[in-house]
Design an enzyme around this catalytic site. Structure first.
Site, mmCIF file in Angstrom:
data_model
loop_
_atom_site.group_PDB
_atom_site.id
_atom_site.type_symbol
_atom_site.label_atom_id
_atom_site.label_comp_id
_atom_site.label_asym_id
_atom_site.label_seq_id
_atom_site.Cartn_x
_atom_site.Cartn_y
_atom_site.Cartn_z
ATOM 1 N N TRP A 125 8.441 13.484 8.739
ATOM 2 C CA TRP A 125 7.165 12.762 8.841
ATOM 3 C C TRP A 125 7.360 11.260 8.763
ATOM 4 O O TRP A 125 8.137 10.778 7.935
ATOM 5 C CB TRP A 125 6.281 13.207 7.679
ATOM 6 C CG TRP A 125 5.054 12.387 7.470
ATOM 7 C CD1 TRP A 125 4.935 11.289 6.647
ATOM 8 C CD2 TRP A 125 3.767 12.580 8.057
ATOM 9 N NE1 TRP A 125 3.648 10.807 6.700
ATOM 10 C CE2 TRP A 125 2.910 11.577 7.561
ATOM 11 C CE3 TRP A 125 3.246 13.519 8.967
ATOM 12 C CZ2 TRP A 125 1.571 11.478 7.923
ATOM 13 C CZ3 TRP A 125 1.908 13.409 9.317
ATOM 14 C CH2 TRP A 125 1.087 12.401 8.802
ATOM 15 N N MET A 126 6.611 10.522 9.602
ATOM 16 C CA MET A 126 6.559 9.056 9.529
ATOM 17 C C MET A 126 5.100 8.625 9.436
ATOM 18 O O MET A 126 4.257 9.157 10.161
ATOM 19 C CB MET A 126 7.174 8.458 10.792
ATOM 20 C CG MET A 126 6.852 6.983 11.030
ATOM 21 S SD MET A 126 7.248 6.429 12.726
ATOM 22 C CE MET A 126 8.984 6.073 12.575
ATOM 23 N N ASP A 130 3.132 4.637 7.986
ATOM 24 C CA ASP A 130 3.117 3.181 8.220
ATOM 25 C C ASP A 130 4.483 2.548 8.507
ATOM 26 O O ASP A 130 5.462 2.847 7.812
ATOM 27 C CB ASP A 130 2.629 2.436 6.965
ATOM 28 C CG ASP A 130 1.372 2.984 6.374
ATOM 29 O OD1 ASP A 130 0.791 3.927 6.933
ATOM 30 O OD2 ASP A 130 0.969 2.465 5.321
ATOM 31 N N GLN A 181 7.396 4.470 6.433
ATOM 32 C CA GLN A 181 7.108 5.526 5.477
ATOM 33 C C GLN A 181 7.654 6.834 6.046
ATOM 34 O O GLN A 181 7.328 7.227 7.174
ATOM 35 C CB GLN A 181 5.599 5.626 5.260
ATOM 36 C CG GLN A 181 5.022 4.411 4.561
ATOM 37 C CD GLN A 181 5.357 4.424 3.084
ATOM 38 O OE1 GLN A 181 4.722 5.134 2.297
ATOM 39 N NE2 GLN A 181 6.363 3.655 2.687
ATOM 40 N N SER A 187 4.156 1.717 1.011
ATOM 41 C CA SER A 187 4.346 0.625 1.976
ATOM 42 C C SER A 187 4.552 -0.739 1.338
ATOM 43 O O SER A 187 4.131 -0.995 0.207
ATOM 44 C CB SER A 187 3.144 0.546 2.913
ATOM 45 O OG SER A 187 3.197 1.606 3.820
ATOM 46 N N ARG A 210 -1.899 -1.611 -3.587
ATOM 47 C CA ARG A 210 -0.729 -1.275 -2.767
ATOM 48 C C ARG A 210 -0.625 -2.092 -1.482
ATOM 49 O O ARG A 210 -1.544 -2.764 -1.070
ATOM 50 C CB ARG A 210 -0.757 0.218 -2.424
ATOM 51 C CG ARG A 210 -1.980 0.673 -1.692
ATOM 52 C CD ARG A 210 -1.891 2.187 -1.426
ATOM 53 N NE ARG A 210 -3.131 2.687 -0.873
ATOM 54 C CZ ARG A 210 -4.154 3.113 -1.592
ATOM 55 N NH1 ARG A 210 -4.091 3.118 -2.912
ATOM 56 N NH2 ARG A 210 -5.264 3.539 -1.009
ATOM 57 N N ASP A 211 0.557 -1.945 -0.868
ATOM 58 C CA ASP A 211 0.896 -2.510 0.435
ATOM 59 C C ASP A 211 1.083 -4.024 0.380
ATOM 60 O O ASP A 211 0.417 -4.777 1.113
ATOM 61 C CB ASP A 211 -0.151 -2.157 1.509
ATOM 62 C CG ASP A 211 -0.513 -0.674 1.542
ATOM 63 O OD1 ASP A 211 0.307 0.124 1.042
ATOM 64 O OD2 ASP A 211 -1.595 -0.335 2.057
#
Ligand SMILES: *[C@@H]1O[C@H](CO)[C@@H](O)[C@H](O)[C@H]1NC(C)=O
Ligand SMILES: *[C@@H]1O[C@H](CO)[C@@H](O)[C@H](O)[C@H]1NC(C)=O
Length: 492
Positions: free
Chosen positions: A63-64, A66, A82, A122, A183-184
């Site tokens: 799985w991928m 961001d 990710q 992320s 986050r991010d």
């Protein structure tokens, strides 16, 4: 990153996430990277290839979501993402890693970050005086409500390949208001300081972006709330980015929780931008233009941008939350869009394919007119340049030779709208051609990217044709088509 889905399944799934994380910690160190590389090589040989993309970054297996850490270091572009290797659905996040010298041809590197106590959500990457530094969100599972917390973590590399996590993590343990959604981080340098923005929310569930600064990437000072929903802009702002473009400042982000309004905001979550001005003395971002979507397609989320030699490049997750991912049956899921170059014109971001993508053209297939209802089979990886007379309606049908998805591209002359319809599900945008009335269309084995004119309207949509693409002309007016077969530029 995926807060709301996580929240919905939080209680049920958290125990299982803990179990997975605990198992990987026990089984994997100290040679976690080697074991993972061996696993990837084995699983990759079992993938079903029908929807594997030819020139879009995808996970080697699994799985991928961001893109992360889009950066330039030691003469190469780096792209992280990710990544959950062990299944084609979301799981405890790793950072996958690829490099490129031209933003078109990509080479795969070993997995850069492996989750331990924290899942590696992320973030961004900077070249800190020769050290490629990742700034990512560590998400930990905790025993009490809401069962998770997020903070900002660092990892370092001297060679751009092998990373070690900072012992003093997390460097930013909590949001000023204690929100667990934090986050991010996106980091950039201005003058003598590093600046960081990070997505979060108010205590009454309004999305916001927080601004910090630091001398050394380790000690951060909270400066201000750079932007915040006044109530109708969603409950969480993910993946924020902030940069100067052609004299203005752009706050680009992925808000969650926008209501669909007519043709707008029809995807599960959106990605778009607010234009304004910013002052590095007062830290005030004054908004001048309301939120606009940056891409009108079905599958586009969580952008990353990078400035290099005066150009601003952008890439996004070429997928969407809470929709079917047909390639998941084949052992993988998710991809990144082709890289685009940005420009600001009349308070709108213009997005065109990265210039170097013409290097993919391997064979000139056609240059002429298709008659009405005439069908042409196209290679799985094809670029089409369509030149039409916009005073008339245009319609092109793209479908699988052996079935699967059918996509209709339309120009509605009366309403001046471009429409991309996949299996009855339409995305529409008005288009005022700045100069040329051309469409540039990139087809890959399970995707389509339509750039109208010079990029005034762009649609990124995943589609799953079986047996390759077939194009049928459904237009009444004359239309000229050029087609190129494109080569492969990513590992299969
Ligand atoms: C930023 O704000 C400061 C303080 O109000 C002011 O002196 C300065 O001129 C402003 N800078 C710009 C570029 O507007
Ligand atoms: C589609 O067919 C119409 C009618 O035959 C023709 O005028 C037009 O040029 C064709 N379009 C393309 C893509 O060649």
């Amino acid at each position: 990153m995926k807060a709301s889905t996580l929240r919905k399944i939080a209680v049920a799934v958290m125990c299982c996430l803990v179990a997975v994380a605990a198992r990987s910690v026990k089984d994997q160190p100290p040679a976690a990277g080697d074991a993972l590389a061996a696993y990837i090589a084995g699983a990759r040989s079992e993938l079903e290839p029908r929807f594997r993309l030819h020139y879009h970054l995808m996970p080697p297996v699994g799985w991928m979501n961001d893109p992360n850490g889009f950066s330039y270091y030691n003469g190469q572009f780096h792209m992280f993402y990710q990544f959950y290797p062990y299944d084609s659905v979301w799981g405890p996040m790793h950072w996958g890693h690829s490099i490129s010298s031209d933003l078109v041809h990509w080479e795969e590197l070993p997995t850069a970050l492996i989750p331990e106590n924290e899942m590696c959500f992320s973030g961004s990457a900077v070249d800190d005086d020769g050290v490629l530094t990742l700034i990512y969100t560590g998400r930990e599972t905790i025993a009490q409500e809401p069962f998770y917390r997020e903070g900002q973590y660092l990892a370092f590399s001297d060679d751009g390949v092998n990373f070690h996590k900072y012992k003093g993590n997390p460097v930013l343990p909590a949001a000023p208001n204690g929100s667990p959604d934090f986050r991010d981080p996106k980091v950039w340098k201005h003058g003598d300081y590093w600046y960081l923005i990070v997505g979060s929310k108010t205590s009454d569930e309004r999305g916001r972006v927080l601004l910090y600064k630091s001398k050394d990437l380790k000690e951060w000072e909270f400066l201000t709330v750079l932007g915040e929903s006044n109530g109708d802009m969603g409950y969480m702002w993910e993946c924020p980015d902030f940069f100067e473009l052609d004299g203005k400042f752009v706050l680009l982000m992925s808000p969650q929780g926008l209501e669909a309004k007519g043709d707008r905001f029809k995807n599960t979550y959106q990605t778009g931008y607010i234009i304004g001005t910013f002052n590095y003395t007062t830290y005030e971002f004054i908004q001048e233009v309301d939120f606009q979507e940056i891409d009108y397609g079905h599958d586009f989320y969580a952008t990353q941008t990078l400035e290099h030699e005066g150009e601003r490049y952008l890439v996004a997750w070429f997928s969407m939350w809470e929709v079917p991912h047909p390639e998941a049956d084949d052992g993988w899921a998710g991809a990144l869009t082709i890289v685009r170059q940005l420009e600001l014109r009349d308070n709108q971001i213009i997005m065109r394919p990265v210039e170097e993508i013409v290097q993919l053209r391997e064979e000139f297939l056609m240059d002429g007119e298709l008659h009405s209802d005439e069908e042409t089979e196209l290679p799985r990886a094809t670029e089409l340049i369509v030149l039409g007379d916009l005073s008339e309606d245009i319609e092109l049908l793209l479908e699988g030779v052996d079935g699967g998805d059918a996509v209709r591209l339309r120009w509605e002359a009366r309403s001046q709208h471009v429409v991309v319809e996949r299996g009855g599900d339409e995305r529409r945008a008005s288009w005022r051609p700045a100069r040329g009335a051309t469409w540039r269309l990139f087809l890959d084995a399970s995707s389509l990217e339509l750039f109208c004119g010079e990029g005034e309207a762009v649609f990124s949509t995943r589609a799953y044709p079986l047996g390759g693409w077939r194009l049928t002309n459904r237009s009444r007016g004359p239309l000229h088509v050029q087609a190129f077969r494109l080569g492969a530029s990513v590992p299969t």
